[in-house]
Write an enzyme that holds these catalytic residues in place. Sequence first.
Site, PDB file in Angstrom:
ATOM      1  N   GLY A 177       0.783  -1.230   0.000  1.00 30.85           N
ATOM      2  CA  GLY A 177       0.000   0.000   0.000  1.00 30.85           C
ATOM      3  C   GLY A 177       0.813   1.276   0.000  1.00 30.85           C
ATOM      4  N   GLY A 179       2.274   2.637  -2.899  1.00 26.04           N
ATOM      5  CA  GLY A 179       2.321   3.285  -4.210  1.00 26.04           C
ATOM      6  C   GLY A 179       3.142   2.549  -5.239  1.00 26.04           C
ATOM      7  N   LYS A 180       3.442   1.281  -4.959  1.00 21.37           N
ATOM      8  CA  LYS A 180       4.273   0.481  -5.865  1.00 21.37           C
ATOM      9  C   LYS A 180       3.619   0.320  -7.239  1.00 21.37           C
ATOM     10  CE  LYS A 180       4.665  -3.969  -4.921  1.00 21.37           C
ATOM     11  NZ  LYS A 180       3.780  -3.609  -3.789  1.00 21.37           N
ATOM     12  N   LYS A 190       2.421  -8.619 -13.688  1.00 21.57           N
ATOM     13  CA  LYS A 190       2.365  -8.948 -12.269  1.00 21.57           C
ATOM     14  C   LYS A 190       2.102 -10.441 -12.198  1.00 21.57           C
ATOM     15  CE  LYS A 190       0.694  -7.749  -7.783  1.00 21.57           C
ATOM     16  NZ  LYS A 190       0.453  -6.580  -6.936  1.00 21.57           N
ATOM     17  N   HIS A 223      -5.327  -1.367 -13.198  1.00 19.91           N
ATOM     18  CA  HIS A 223      -4.909  -0.012 -12.835  1.00 19.91           C
ATOM     19  C   HIS A 223      -3.736   0.443 -13.701  1.00 19.91           C
ATOM     20  CE1 HIS A 223      -7.658  -0.293  -9.524  1.00 19.91           C
ATOM     21  NE2 HIS A 223      -6.947  -1.223  -8.891  1.00 19.91           N
ATOM     22  N   GLU A 267       6.035  -6.462 -11.505  1.00 18.69           N
ATOM     23  CA  GLU A 267       5.690  -5.984 -10.166  1.00 18.69           C
ATOM     24  C   GLU A 267       5.475  -7.155  -9.221  1.00 18.69           C
ATOM     25  OE1 GLU A 267       2.352  -3.391  -7.710  1.00 18.69           O
ATOM     26  OE2 GLU A 267       2.141  -3.628  -9.878  1.00 18.69           O
ATOM     27  N   ALA A 314       4.525  -8.313  -5.060  1.00 19.91           N
ATOM     28  CA  ALA A 314       3.392  -8.016  -4.176  1.00 19.91           C
ATOM     29  C   ALA A 314       3.925  -7.710  -2.790  1.00 19.91           C
ATOM     30  CB  ALA A 314       2.429  -9.199  -4.124  1.00 19.91           C
TER      31      ALA A 314
END
Length: 206
Positions: free
Chosen positions: A12, A14-15, A32, A46, A98, A100
Amino acid sequence: MTAFVVTGTDTGIGKTVFAAALTGALNAHYWKPIQAGLDDGADRDHVAALSGVPAQQVLPEAYRLNTPCSPHRAAELDGVVIDPAMLALPPPRPLVIEGAGGALVPITRSTTYADVFSWWNLPVIVVARTALGTINHSLLTIEALRSRGVPIHGVAFIGDASEDSEATICAMGEVKRLGRLPMLQRLDQQSLAIAFAQGFSPEAFR
């Protein structure tokens, strides 16, 4: 060709927003590998909205899990067995991958993201918030990655400027300071692209 892994010091922070900005700036593909939690949409959705890259450059996940928690537990709740062999790198380049949460988030009961990063042997960008506690979280992340032989490209900061904290992390961690992305009152493709161009030099990702 360019490929980067984006990890964070926490969840949470801003990655995903940073990953979207980097994907757009490089006109890269985005991947991802494991999405855990779908209530607010997948991170790839997103990124597709914020990066501005063509839809085909946003790659499907290897695993798409329902519960917003650590992938190892989300998989168990969904009755899915995560096979690290399914996380082999896709071929398109440039590529932004990305993770997690943080680097030591487990994807199985015996494997963390940092272990997979070591297997990939790609440069990792550590995304760190600038708020209180960031020095400890950032240095722990850097140490965990380095202990596994993971190449660290540098640190990207998110939030209000904190000169001493940012400089201290990069000096003590012996890593490159890539730049900083502020928190945006209006988050859309245009505002994100402008903020990223102002906060980061293109040379930082070469």
